[in-house]
Design an enzyme around this catalytic site. Structure first.
Site, short mmCIF file in Angstrom:
data_model
loop_
_atom_site.label_atom_id
_atom_site.label_comp_id
_atom_site.label_asym_id
_atom_site.label_seq_id
_atom_site.Cartn_x
_atom_site.Cartn_y
_atom_site.Cartn_z
N LYS A 1 0.82 -1.20 0.00
CA LYS A 1 0.00 0.00 0.00
C LYS A 1 0.86 1.26 0.00
CE LYS A 1 -4.37 -1.42 1.87
NZ LYS A 1 -5.47 -1.10 2.75
N SER A 23 -8.22 -1.77 7.70
CA SER A 23 -8.88 -2.10 8.96
C SER A 23 -7.87 -2.43 10.05
CB SER A 23 -9.83 -3.28 8.76
OG SER A 23 -9.11 -4.41 8.30
N HIS A 47 -11.71 3.35 6.95
CA HIS A 47 -12.12 1.95 6.96
C HIS A 47 -13.60 1.87 6.61
CE1 HIS A 47 -13.04 -1.87 9.49
NE2 HIS A 47 -12.95 -2.16 8.21
N ASN A 50 -17.88 -3.63 4.96
CA ASN A 50 -18.39 -4.42 3.84
C ASN A 50 -19.76 -5.00 4.18
OD1 ASN A 50 -18.21 -5.72 1.39
ND2 ASN A 50 -16.97 -7.39 2.13
N GLU A 59 -14.92 4.30 9.48
CA GLU A 59 -14.02 4.54 10.60
C GLU A 59 -12.86 5.37 10.04
OE1 GLU A 59 -12.41 1.65 14.14
OE2 GLU A 59 -12.57 0.82 12.13
N ASN A 97 -11.99 -3.51 14.70
CA ASN A 97 -11.31 -4.80 14.81
C ASN A 97 -10.71 -5.05 16.18
OD1 ASN A 97 -11.96 -5.97 12.37
ND2 ASN A 97 -10.44 -4.73 11.31
#
Length: 192
Positions: A1, A23, A47, A50, A59, A97
């Site tokens: 990334k 996430s 974030h 889904n 988020e 998470n």
């Protein structure tokens, strides 16, 4: 990334926000890996949950060097998209998470210990707490490999054994049982 974002940073003006849909990846670390030329103050995490078109929350995670201007632009974008926002500090797992993965991991551990069947574990959580999916169904939806990767991040970065991935989760991933995307996880799925 970091490589992709660094490349994008070289193609756009300094006023452009560089957001990563993540996430669990540290925004501070991501910005640092991009280097000073990428202007770490414009790097932020978004974030999306889904499925994005159904879930009405984003988020937003700022790194240590994320500027207030970048945060403001990101919050405005979320509002423009009609999304609710939860703002989190840059910490492993952020909000979602940090709470969700230990819940799923404990369900896997419970299954692995033979305390209950997968169906009963999911049933008690769906009917007892009114969540739309039980933890094992949700793990299959997310992807068991993704759950395992996030648990490994939480365990290594927070150093607390409560985040140690369940052995059964690791075994399923090793077997290639990744959930819906592979056709088998805790449940079996027909490939379309």
């Amino acid at each position: 990334k970091a490589g992709v974002l660094k490349e994008v940073a070289g193609m756009v003006g300094p006023e452009v926000v560089l957001a990563s849909n993540t996430s669990s990846i540290s925004i501070t670390r991501l910005a640092a890996l991009m280097g000073e030329a990428a202007l770490p103050e414009r790097v932020i995490g978004m974030h999306f949950f889904n499925p994005v078109h159904v879930m009405n929350i984003v988020e937003v995670i700022s790194g240590l060097r994320t500027s207030n201007g970048t945060i403001d632009k990101t919050l405005a974008l979320c509002k423009q998209m009609g999304k609710e926002v939860a703002v989190a500090k840059d910490s492993p797992g952020f909000i979602s998470n940090r709470l969700l993965m230990p819940y799923i991991n404990e369900a896997v551990q419970t299954l692995g210990e033979g305390l209950a069947t997968k169906e009963d574990i999911d049933k008690v959580m769906k009917l007892g707490t009114r969540v739309p999916m039980g933890p094992l169904e949700l793990a299959d939806f997310i992807g068991l490999d993704t759950c395992l990767a996030i648990m490994k991040v939480l365990h290594s970065q927070l150093g607390d054994d409560k985040y140690r991935p369940a052995i059964l989760l690791s075994k399923y991933v090793d077997a290639g049982w990744l959930g819906q995307k592979s056709g088998k996880g805790f449940y079996e799925y027909k490939k379309s």
